[in-house]
Write a protein that holds these residues in place. Sequence first.
Motif, PDB file in Angstrom:
ATOM      1  N   THR A   1       0.858  -1.184   0.000  1.00 27.83           N
ATOM      2  CA  THR A   1       0.000   0.000   0.000  1.00 27.83           C
ATOM      3  C   THR A   1       0.892   1.230   0.000  1.00 27.83           C
ATOM      4  OG1 THR A   1      -1.704  -1.181   1.259  1.00 27.83           O
ATOM      5  CG2 THR A   1      -1.857   1.220   1.191  1.00 27.83           C
TER       6      THR A   1
ATOM      7  N   ALA B   1      -1.473  -1.179  -4.066  1.00 26.15           N
ATOM      8  CA  ALA B   1      -2.537  -0.180  -3.935  1.00 26.15           C
ATOM      9  C   ALA B   1      -1.907   1.198  -3.807  1.00 26.15           C
ATOM     10  CB  ALA B   1      -3.400  -0.471  -2.713  1.00 26.15           C
ATOM     11  N   LEU B   2      -2.521   2.177  -4.437  1.00 27.70           N
ATOM     12  CA  LEU B   2      -2.052   3.565  -4.386  1.00 27.70           C
ATOM     13  C   LEU B   2      -3.149   4.408  -3.759  1.00 27.70           C
ATOM     14  CD1 LEU B   2       0.298   5.431  -5.229  1.00 27.70           C
ATOM     15  CD2 LEU B   2      -0.848   5.760  -7.423  1.00 27.70           C
TER      16      LEU B   2
ATOM     17  N   VAL C   1      -3.477   9.600  -8.097  1.00 25.01           N
ATOM     18  CA  VAL C   1      -4.025   8.252  -7.983  1.00 25.01           C
ATOM     19  C   VAL C   1      -4.951   7.956  -9.162  1.00 25.01           C
ATOM     20  CG1 VAL C   1      -5.655   6.839  -6.663  1.00 25.01           C
ATOM     21  CG2 VAL C   1      -3.787   8.009  -5.491  1.00 25.01           C
ATOM     22  N   THR C   2      -5.849   8.890  -9.467  1.00 27.40           N
ATOM     23  CA  THR C   2      -6.804   8.682 -10.557  1.00 27.40           C
ATOM     24  C   THR C   2      -6.079   8.655 -11.903  1.00 27.40           C
ATOM     25  OG1 THR C   2      -8.489   9.824  -9.235  1.00 27.40           O
ATOM     26  CG2 THR C   2      -8.934   9.544 -11.586  1.00 27.40           C
TER      27      THR C   2
ATOM     28  N   ALA D   1      -4.523   5.284 -12.211  1.00 27.76           N
ATOM     29  CA  ALA D   1      -5.534   4.284 -12.535  1.00 27.76           C
ATOM     30  C   ALA D   1      -5.857   4.298 -14.025  1.00 27.76           C
ATOM     31  CB  ALA D   1      -6.794   4.533 -11.713  1.00 27.76           C
TER      32      ALA D   1
ATOM     33  N   PHE E   1       0.049  -0.569 -10.837  1.00 27.30           N
ATOM     34  CA  PHE E   1      -0.874  -0.631  -9.707  1.00 27.30           C
ATOM     35  C   PHE E   1      -2.215  -1.154 -10.212  1.00 27.30           C
ATOM     36  CE2 PHE E   1       2.231   2.513  -8.488  1.00 27.30           C
ATOM     37  CZ  PHE E   1       2.443   2.260  -7.141  1.00 27.30           C
TER      38      PHE E   1
ATOM     39  N   PHE F   1      -6.750   1.265  -6.254  1.00 26.06           N
ATOM     40  CA  PHE F   1      -6.616   2.709  -6.092  1.00 26.06           C
ATOM     41  C   PHE F   1      -7.685   3.251  -5.138  1.00 26.06           C
ATOM     42  CE2 PHE F   1      -5.337   1.368 -10.309  1.00 26.06           C
ATOM     43  CZ  PHE F   1      -4.105   1.961 -10.485  1.00 26.06           C
TER      44      PHE F   1
ATOM     45  N   ALA G   1      -8.879   7.058  -4.048  1.00 27.48           N
ATOM     46  CA  ALA G   1      -8.760   8.500  -4.262  1.00 27.48           C
ATOM     47  C   ALA G   1      -9.670   9.215  -3.269  1.00 27.48           C
ATOM     48  CB  ALA G   1      -9.143   8.856  -5.699  1.00 27.48           C
TER      49      ALA G   1
ATOM     50  N   TYR H   1     -11.095   0.718  -8.233  1.00 30.39           N
ATOM     51  CA  TYR H   1     -10.972   2.160  -8.004  1.00 30.39           C
ATOM     52  C   TYR H   1     -12.077   2.596  -7.051  1.00 30.39           C
ATOM     53  CZ  TYR H   1     -11.031   7.198  -8.926  1.00 30.39           C
ATOM     54  OH  TYR H   1     -11.003   8.565  -8.807  1.00 30.39           O
TER      55      TYR H   1
ATOM     56  N   SER I   1     -13.538   5.916  -4.878  1.00 34.22           N
ATOM     57  CA  SER I   1     -13.530   7.371  -4.687  1.00 34.22           C
ATOM     58  C   SER I   1     -14.389   7.704  -3.462  1.00 34.22           C
ATOM     59  CB  SER I   1     -14.100   8.074  -5.923  1.00 34.22           C
ATOM     60  OG  SER I   1     -14.177   9.470  -5.717  1.00 34.22           O
TER      61      SER I   1
END
Length: 496
Positions: A77, A165-166, A176-177, A180, A186, A189, A191, A220, A222
């Motif tokens: 991570t 993971a970011l 991060v986005t 992705a 990676f 994600f 964000a 992903y 958010s």
Amino acid sequence: MPLLVVALALAAGAAVGPAPSPPRLVPEPARSVGDTLGGGSQSYRIDSAILGQSRRVFVHLPASFAKSASARRYPTTVLLDGTFLLRPVVAVSDVLVRNGQIPESVIVSVENTDDTRGRLHDLTPPGLSVSGSSLNEGGDRFLDFLEKELMPALDAQFRAGEPRALVGTSSGGVLVTYAAATRAAFRFFVALDTPMHLGDGWLAKKMLLRAAAGGPPLRYVSIEARFAWSEASWKKLTAAAPPSWLLYREKLVHESHESMQFLGAYLGLRELFRDYSMLAAPEAPTTSILPSYGKLRDSWGAPVTPPEPLLVQVIDDLLIEGRGAAAHAAFDALASAYGAPAGAAELRERIADVERRPPPAETVESLLETPFPSAEEVRDYVGEWEGEQWIHPASKNRFALCVSLEAGRVVATTTSWPAPDVELVRPVQYLRVTPDGLTFGSMNGMRPRGMLLHVGRRDGDTLTGEMRFGGVNLTPPAGEEMPTLRFSLRRKRTES
């Protein structure tokens, strides 16, 4: 060697010599790290040829790192913004790991350079302007540093691995986005409060292009407070995303851009690893639980180690079911991944004792696979049966059984009322007509993972009997007896 041959060898990337070693993370023992829990994060320096400077990173190792087998690799991570994100992520990770909801991981956070301009340069991808920056900032170079220098160093020194993971917040969420949308190194994600409106939805357009292109599974998440995806853009993304993608979005109320990181990190990591959680594992049969984690390998890009508390539970349940060999294998997996548990010697002896016994004649699988009786066989039991069940006669609870035919198929349910205004309806998963009456049951729904079998004897319109656990062998403590649940049902007659 002719010059042409040399040129061709170099152009083709021929093996002229060993691959360069990754840069090393050099410890800074005198530097303290504030990670909220005070639990073992260490400071390191790494000399980056890509960035042309030395960077400080903070590494938090999993609790099992020193006890696990040397072959075990951990998910990675990567956090942006140094100790700012390290504090909440380490804190929430500790809680989520202990509850078996996310895997242990090597958590590493990269410190920004001292000035605000340095942070903006690192976290802004080329082609986007953030807070008045140019359209030619260093986000791509910073991602190259993470992928080509920091990741190999973590892999070599701390057994880091996939999935990677970011996690980033605000401008960090921008990078991060962007990662992705454009990077394959990676897969996972998070964000946090990302200003998606910048550049007329520039990041959302990048993500839509990535979705249309397909590629490996991607996750992903958010989490939003002040800044957010537009509803239209998110709808387009979810419609275009391949089935292998996991997308999640949540808006936090009563949180600000400055306050949302702790809750955002908790929710983000929980959702990122939702299929890992022991709460998402199959309830039964026990033998299906650990294999379910093997099915995650394709989307994770690496073997998956089940949660420690789940492994402990599975070993105990397998022993109750009389499956010594399976319990032995689960114990070996536990000890290799997390180190030998407390009371390991006694547990090994218990496993050996079960292994010496004959295999169980009745299993949960055999009960679940038992076909229902035919419509003709069950004809005398079709209808509603009502009555009570109890352990102590003074505290009887209302109980009912309904057997019906739907399109020629036998269907049954039980209903109980354990408290006022509480009605629990459960599908019957086992139904058998016996010479004495009717046996019916459903899975326990909790541990032990056996089936609750109501063994009924019929006398006219009355069905009475006792409940027993099917597929498990519960042994009460010395000097104690297992309580017996009894039931009595009367066939409900309708007025003609």
